[in-house]
Write a protein that holds these residues in place. Structure first.
Motif, PDB file in Angstrom:
ATOM      1  N   LYS A  59       0.853  -1.184   0.000  1.00  0.00           N
ATOM      2  CA  LYS A  59       0.000   0.000   0.000  1.00  0.00           C
ATOM      3  C   LYS A  59       0.891   1.237   0.000  1.00  0.00           C
ATOM      4  N   HIS A  60       0.524   2.201  -0.822  1.00  0.00           N
ATOM      5  CA  HIS A  60       1.286   3.436  -0.957  1.00  0.00           C
ATOM      6  C   HIS A  60       0.300   4.597  -0.930  1.00  0.00           C
ATOM      7  N   GLY A  61       0.200   5.249   0.199  1.00  0.00           N
ATOM      8  CA  GLY A  61      -0.789   6.316   0.330  1.00  0.00           C
ATOM      9  C   GLY A  61      -2.154   5.744   0.624  1.00  0.00           C
ATOM     10  N   PRO A  62      -3.171   6.599   0.609  1.00  0.00           N
ATOM     11  CA  PRO A  62      -4.511   6.152   1.005  1.00  0.00           C
ATOM     12  C   PRO A  62      -5.216   5.246  -0.003  1.00  0.00           C
ATOM     13  N   ASP A  63      -4.865   5.328  -1.282  1.00  0.00           N
ATOM     14  CA  ASP A  63      -5.633   4.569  -2.272  1.00  0.00           C
ATOM     15  C   ASP A  63      -4.780   3.942  -3.369  1.00  0.00           C
ATOM     16  N   SER A  64      -3.470   3.814  -3.157  1.00  0.00           N
ATOM     17  CA  SER A  64      -2.576   3.279  -4.191  1.00  0.00           C
ATOM     18  C   SER A  64      -1.827   2.053  -3.696  1.00  0.00           C
ATOM     19  N   PHE A  65      -1.460   1.208  -4.654  1.00  0.00           N
ATOM     20  CA  PHE A  65      -0.640   0.037  -4.377  1.00  0.00           C
ATOM     21  C   PHE A  65       0.489  -0.022  -5.393  1.00  0.00           C
ATOM     22  N   ILE A  66       1.664  -0.461  -4.943  1.00  0.00           N
ATOM     23  CA  ILE A  66       2.817  -0.645  -5.814  1.00  0.00           C
ATOM     24  C   ILE A  66       3.162  -2.129  -5.796  1.00  0.00           C
ATOM     25  N   GLY A  67       3.392  -2.693  -6.983  1.00  0.00           N
ATOM     26  CA  GLY A  67       3.743  -4.096  -7.083  1.00  0.00           C
ATOM     27  C   GLY A  67       4.202  -4.409  -8.485  1.00  0.00           C
ATOM     28  N   THR A  68       4.078  -5.663  -8.848  1.00  0.00           N
ATOM     29  CA  THR A  68       4.455  -6.096 -10.193  1.00  0.00           C
ATOM     30  C   THR A  68       3.379  -7.005 -10.758  1.00  0.00           C
ATOM     31  N   PHE A 119      -3.783   3.587 -13.377  1.00  0.00           N
ATOM     32  CA  PHE A 119      -2.586   2.762 -13.286  1.00  0.00           C
ATOM     33  C   PHE A 119      -1.466   3.341 -14.131  1.00  0.00           C
ATOM     34  N   SER A 120      -0.260   2.968 -13.744  1.00  0.00           N
ATOM     35  CA  SER A 120       0.929   3.350 -14.488  1.00  0.00           C
ATOM     36  C   SER A 120       1.813   2.121 -14.584  1.00  0.00           C
ATOM     37  N   GLY A 121       2.354   1.879 -15.752  1.00  0.00           N
ATOM     38  CA  GLY A 121       3.232   0.728 -15.951  1.00  0.00           C
ATOM     39  C   GLY A 121       2.738  -0.146 -17.079  1.00  0.00           C
ATOM     40  N   PRO A 122       2.017  -1.216 -16.747  1.00  0.00           N
ATOM     41  CA  PRO A 122       1.565  -2.170 -17.766  1.00  0.00           C
ATOM     42  C   PRO A 122       0.511  -1.592 -18.714  1.00  0.00           C
ATOM     43  N   HIS A 123       0.279  -2.310 -19.799  1.00  0.00           N
ATOM     44  CA  HIS A 123      -0.769  -1.936 -20.746  1.00  0.00           C
ATOM     45  C   HIS A 123      -2.140  -2.196 -20.129  1.00  0.00           C
ATOM     46  N   ARG A 124      -3.124  -1.549 -20.674  1.00  0.00           N
ATOM     47  CA  ARG A 124      -4.506  -1.693 -20.212  1.00  0.00           C
ATOM     48  C   ARG A 124      -4.956  -3.157 -20.219  1.00  0.00           C
ATOM     49  N   GLN A 125      -4.646  -3.880 -21.294  1.00  0.00           N
ATOM     50  CA  GLN A 125      -5.065  -5.282 -21.402  1.00  0.00           C
ATOM     51  C   GLN A 125      -4.438  -6.128 -20.288  1.00  0.00           C
ATOM     52  N   THR A 126      -3.207  -5.807 -19.915  1.00  0.00           N
ATOM     53  CA  THR A 126      -2.529  -6.541 -18.843  1.00  0.00           C
ATOM     54  C   THR A 126      -3.246  -6.332 -17.524  1.00  0.00           C
ATOM     55  N   ILE A 127      -3.615  -5.091 -17.226  1.00  0.00           N
ATOM     56  CA  ILE A 127      -4.339  -4.774 -15.989  1.00  0.00           C
ATOM     57  C   ILE A 127      -5.707  -5.453 -15.989  1.00  0.00           C
ATOM     58  N   GLU A 128      -6.439  -5.344 -17.096  1.00  0.00           N
ATOM     59  CA  GLU A 128      -7.773  -5.956 -17.176  1.00  0.00           C
ATOM     60  C   GLU A 128      -7.691  -7.465 -16.983  1.00  0.00           C
ATOM     61  N   HIS A 129      -6.711  -8.105 -17.604  1.00  0.00           N
ATOM     62  CA  HIS A 129      -6.555  -9.556 -17.486  1.00  0.00           C
ATOM     63  C   HIS A 129      -6.153  -9.937 -16.053  1.00  0.00           C
ATOM     64  N   TYR A 130      -5.152  -9.273 -15.509  1.00  0.00           N
ATOM     65  CA  TYR A 130      -4.621  -9.602 -14.179  1.00  0.00           C
ATOM     66  C   TYR A 130      -5.709  -9.515 -13.108  1.00  0.00           C
ATOM     67  N   PHE A 131      -6.517  -8.477 -13.145  1.00  0.00           N
ATOM     68  CA  PHE A 131      -7.558  -8.276 -12.142  1.00  0.00           C
ATOM     69  C   PHE A 131      -8.918  -8.847 -12.556  1.00  0.00           C
ATOM     70  N   SER A 132      -8.980  -9.624 -13.633  1.00  0.00           N
ATOM     71  CA  SER A 132     -10.214 -10.267 -14.110  1.00  0.00           C
ATOM     72  C   SER A 132     -11.346  -9.267 -14.312  1.00  0.00           C
ATOM     73  N   LEU A 133     -11.012  -8.100 -14.834  1.00  0.00           N
ATOM     74  CA  LEU A 133     -12.032  -7.077 -15.045  1.00  0.00           C
ATOM     75  C   LEU A 133     -12.956  -7.400 -16.210  1.00  0.00           C
ATOM     76  N   ASP A 134     -12.618  -8.438 -16.983  1.00  0.00           N
ATOM     77  CA  ASP A 134     -13.478  -8.859 -18.087  1.00  0.00           C
ATOM     78  C   ASP A 134     -14.572  -9.828 -17.631  1.00  0.00           C
ATOM     79  N   HIS A 135     -14.552 -10.235 -16.369  1.00  0.00           N
ATOM     80  CA  HIS A 135     -15.608 -11.099 -15.846  1.00  0.00           C
ATOM     81  C   HIS A 135     -16.804 -10.243 -15.432  1.00  0.00           C
TER      82      HIS A 135
END
Length: 117
Positions: free
Chosen positions: A27-36, A53-69
């Protein structure tokens, strides 16, 4: 640092990252997380129903967090009884993380040594 955004109305970043699936996000600050995600560094922040988000592509974030479900549809298919309703309400917004295989195995091994409240 370049920030991108995704609408994520049925998602709770903090619940998802603190539920015991992964152990390398800080956790980094009140509403952020840092990881890989895999080998890509990422900063993820949620404000209401928006994920920034900053870093990975949008598709990577959507896939990693299962936002397509379709979480709302999935929860609507659950039996309507007091126990299931209480569990669904308690875990609202929690998503299964799609981790790389090695990360998943390492997290599973670490889970036996970590107490998750």
């Amino acid at each position: 640092m370049k920030w991108s955004r995704i609408d994520a109305p049925d998602f709770d970043l903090e619940k998802t990252l603190n539920c015991g699936q992964v152990f390398h996000w800080e956790k980094h600050g009140p509403d952020s997380f840092i990881g890989t995600i895999g080998q890509q560094p990422a900063i993820v922040r949620q404000t209401g129903g928006t994920l920034r988000f900053s870093g990975p592509h949008r598709q990577t974030i959507e896939h990693y967090f299962s936002l397509d479900h379709p979480l709302e549809e999935i929860c609507a298919s659950f039996p309507r009884d007091p126990t299931m309703t209480a569990a669904t309400n308690f875990c609202h917004g929690l998503r299964l993380i799609r981790q790389p295989k090695w990360e998943c195995l390492a997290s599973f091994i670490c889970s036996s040594m970590k107490q998750v409240a």
